[in-house]
Design a protein around this motif. Structure first.
Motif, PDB file in Angstrom:
ATOM      1  N   MET A   8       0.823  -1.217   0.000  1.00  0.00           N
ATOM      2  CA  MET A   8       0.000   0.000   0.000  1.00  0.00           C
ATOM      3  C   MET A   8       0.851   1.259   0.000  1.00  0.00           C
ATOM      4  SD  MET A   8      -3.436  -0.886   2.217  1.00  0.00           S
ATOM      5  CE  MET A   8      -2.700  -1.778   3.594  1.00  0.00           C
ATOM      6  N   ASP A   9       2.036   1.183   0.599  1.00  0.00           N
ATOM      7  CA  ASP A   9       2.962   2.321   0.533  1.00  0.00           C
ATOM      8  C   ASP A   9       3.389   2.574  -0.912  1.00  0.00           C
ATOM      9  OD1 ASP A   9       3.026   2.981   3.230  1.00  0.00           O
ATOM     10  OD2 ASP A   9       4.642   1.575   3.677  1.00  0.00           O
ATOM     11  N   TRP A  10       3.680   1.494  -1.615  1.00  0.00           N
ATOM     12  CA  TRP A  10       4.221   1.603  -2.974  1.00  0.00           C
ATOM     13  C   TRP A  10       3.139   1.825  -4.025  1.00  0.00           C
ATOM     14  CZ3 TRP A  10       7.550  -3.490  -2.652  1.00  0.00           C
ATOM     15  CH2 TRP A  10       8.604  -3.281  -1.747  1.00  0.00           C
ATOM     16  N   ARG A  11       1.989   1.155  -3.873  1.00  0.00           N
ATOM     17  CA  ARG A  11       0.976   1.148  -4.920  1.00  0.00           C
ATOM     18  C   ARG A  11      -0.306   1.864  -4.522  1.00  0.00           C
ATOM     19  NH1 ARG A  11       2.917  -0.769  -9.693  1.00  0.00           N
ATOM     20  NH2 ARG A  11       0.834  -1.558 -10.213  1.00  0.00           N
ATOM     21  N   GLY A  12      -0.329   2.460  -3.350  1.00  0.00           N
ATOM     22  CA  GLY A  12      -1.545   3.084  -2.845  1.00  0.00           C
ATOM     23  C   GLY A  12      -2.042   4.260  -3.653  1.00  0.00           C
ATOM     24  N   ASP A  13      -1.168   4.858  -4.449  1.00  0.00           N
ATOM     25  CA  ASP A  13      -1.587   6.006  -5.265  1.00  0.00           C
ATOM     26  C   ASP A  13      -2.051   5.579  -6.649  1.00  0.00           C
ATOM     27  OD1 ASP A  13       0.907   5.171  -6.103  1.00  0.00           O
ATOM     28  OD2 ASP A  13       1.595   7.189  -6.631  1.00  0.00           O
ATOM     29  N   VAL A  14      -2.064   4.281  -6.921  1.00  0.00           N
ATOM     30  CA  VAL A  14      -2.456   3.776  -8.244  1.00  0.00           C
ATOM     31  C   VAL A  14      -3.935   3.385  -8.223  1.00  0.00           C
ATOM     32  CG1 VAL A  14      -2.016   2.067 -10.039  1.00  0.00           C
ATOM     33  CG2 VAL A  14      -0.131   2.886  -8.602  1.00  0.00           C
ATOM     34  N   PRO A  15      -4.794   4.102  -8.939  1.00  0.00           N
ATOM     35  CA  PRO A  15      -6.226   3.775  -8.926  1.00  0.00           C
ATOM     36  C   PRO A  15      -6.512   2.479  -9.690  1.00  0.00           C
ATOM     37  CG  PRO A  15      -5.783   5.489 -10.532  1.00  0.00           C
ATOM     38  CD  PRO A  15      -4.497   5.261  -9.789  1.00  0.00           C
TER      39      PRO A  15
END
Length: 366
Positions: A8-15
Motif C-alpha cells: 500500500m505504501d508503494w501502490r496506494g496512489d495507483v487507482p
C-alpha cells in the motif's frame, strides 16, 4: 521482500482504473474484514473506508490494537493504512453482519467492499478467537453443511438479488471456505454475477461437496492461495490447484496474511509446499479416513468440552486459565463414561500412529 502494508505504501496512489483489482488487493480486503465494525456501520448503511477508519481510531489507539493477543489483531491497522491511500480510501463498506451463536455452533461475519463504478468484493471473515468459531472449523470434517456455510449462502442471495454489478467473493481461513461454498451454492442468478472467488489459506470440503454439480460449476472461477508451510489450507480436500506463496514466518504462523510476501502487485510464488505441510496433510487425511462421521463428531465434542470446562470462551482465555483450568479439564475427562474415555484415547493413539507410520515409511524409502 514486502508485505501487504508495504504494497500500500508503494501502490496506494495507483487507482483501479490504471491497475485492475488483483490478488494482493483481495488479501487486503479479506484481512480488513477481521475488523470489528460493530457500532461503526449500521444496517443498510454505507461508509467509506476513510470515514470508518477515522471513527474507529477516534475510539481505539494503535497501542491498544498492537497489544491484542490474536493473529488478526492488526486488521484495523490495515484499514488505517488503506484509508490513507488513493486506491482504497474511497471504497465503500456496507452490508456488514456479525453472527455468533453458541447453541448452533455458528460463527459467521461478512462485509462488502464496493469500489465505486467498478466492482464489489464480498469478504467472509475467517475464524475469530472464540471456541465456537474454531469448533465450527472442525465440524467441517463431518457435517455436510455447517450453520455458517448455510448463512454465507443466504448472505449472497439476499444482498445481491436486486443488484446488477459483478462481484468478487473471498475470504481468509474459514472465510475462504465460506466464499467457495457460498459461490457454489448461491442461486443461479447470483452465481452469474460472480467473476472470481478467492480462498486465502482456506480449508477444503468433504467429498460429497466436491462431487456436486454446484461445486464443479464454479471451479474455473476459484483462485486458491496458500503459504508454503500451510497448515490450514491443506485440510480436507479440494478439486483445484493452489498458488503457493512465500511467507516471512514459519509453521502455523504462516497462516497470518501479514507474513505473505509481495512482489509489485502479486505474491512471490514458490514451486512446492514444504515437507512439513505435506506430512501434516497426509497424516490428517489418513487419520480421518479411519474415522466415520459419528466418531469424528464425538472426538471433536470431547475436545471442545474439555476446553470449555476451563470456563474459557476464547483461545486466549484457554491458554490463560492455568492450573485451575487444567484441573477442570481433567475432572471432565475423568467424569466421562469409561467407554467414551477408551474411544477418545483410541482415536488419539491412531492419530499418533498414523504420523509415526508415515515417518517410518519415509525413512525406509530413503
Amino acid at each position: 521482500m514486502a508485505n501487504i502494508m508495504e504494497y500500500m505504501d508503494w501502490r496506494g496512489d495507483v487507482p483501479f482504473s490504471m491497475d485492475p483489482f488483483n490478488e494482493v488487493d483481495n488479501l487486503i480486503l479479506a484481512q480488513m474484514s477481521y475488523t470489528d465494525f460493530d457500532g461503526f456501520i449500521a444496517d443498510n448503511e454505507s461508509k467509506s473506508i476513510r470515514t470508518v477508519s477515522e471513527a474507529y481510531f477516534n475510539k481505539h489507539t494503535v497501542e491498544e490494537i498492537e497489544g491484542r493477543d490474536t493473529f488478526y489483531r492488526l486488521a484495523p491497522l490495515v484499514m488505517k493504512k488503506a484509508s490513507e491511500t488513493k486506491r482504497f480510501g474511497d471504497i465503500m463498506i456496507e452490508n456488514y453482519i456479525n453472527v455468533l451463536d453458541v447453541d448452533k455452533e455458528e460463527q459467521m461475519a461478512a462485509v462488502t467492499f464496493t469500489i465505486p463504478g467498478y466492482i464489489s468484493y464480498v469478504a467472509f471473515r475467517g475464524t475469530d478467537n472464540t471456541l465456537v468459531g474454531w469448533k465450527e472449523d472442525f465440524n467441517l470434517s463431518y457435517m455436510l453443511e455447517t450453520p455458517g456455510q448455510k448463512r454465507a449462502v443466504r448472505y449472497l442471495n439476499e444482498q445481491y438479488k436486486r443488484k446488477d454489478e459483478k462481484i468478487i467473493v473471498g475470504g481468509h481461513s474459514k472465510g475462504g471456505n465460506f466464499a467457495v461454498y457460498a459461490g457454489a451454492f448461491s442461486d443461479d442468478e447470483i452465481k452469474e454475477k460472480i467473476i472470481k472467488i478467492y480462498t486465502n489459506d482456506g480449508p477444503g470440503f468433504r467429498r460429497e461437496v466436491l462431487g456436486s454439480k454446484e461445486y464443479q460449476g464454479i471451479l474455473d472461477r476459484i483462485e486458491s492461495i496458500i503459504p508454503e508451510e500451510s497448515m490450514v489450507g491443506i485440510l480436507l480436500e479440494n478439486s483445484f490447484g493452489s498458488k503457493i506463496v512465500k511467507s516471512s514466518a514459519r509453521g502455523i504462523n504462516q497462516h497470518d496474511p501479514m507474513t505473505w510476501q509481495v512482489y509489485v502487485n502479486k505474491f512471490f510464488e514458490v514451486e512446492n509446499l514444504a515437507g512439513k505441510s505435506r506430512f501434516m496433510n497426509e497424516t490428517v487425511s489418513n487419520w480421518l479416513s479411519e474415522l466415520d462421521d459419528e466418531k469424528r463428531a464425538r472426538f471433536i465434542d470431547i475436545v471442545f468440552s474439555v476446553l470449555s470446562a476451563t470456563g474459557a470462551e476464547t483461545l486466549e482465555e484457554v491458554t490463560g486459565s492455568g492450573v485451575k483450568g487444567l484441573s477442570q479439564s481433567i475432572k471432565l475427562l475423568a467424569g466421562l463414561p469409561k467407554e467414551e474415555q477408551a474411544e477418545f484415547t483410541d482415536m488419539l493413539k491412531k492419530l499418533v500412529a498414523t504420523g509415526g507410520g508415515l515417518i517410518f515409511d519415509k525413512i525406509r524409502k530413503k
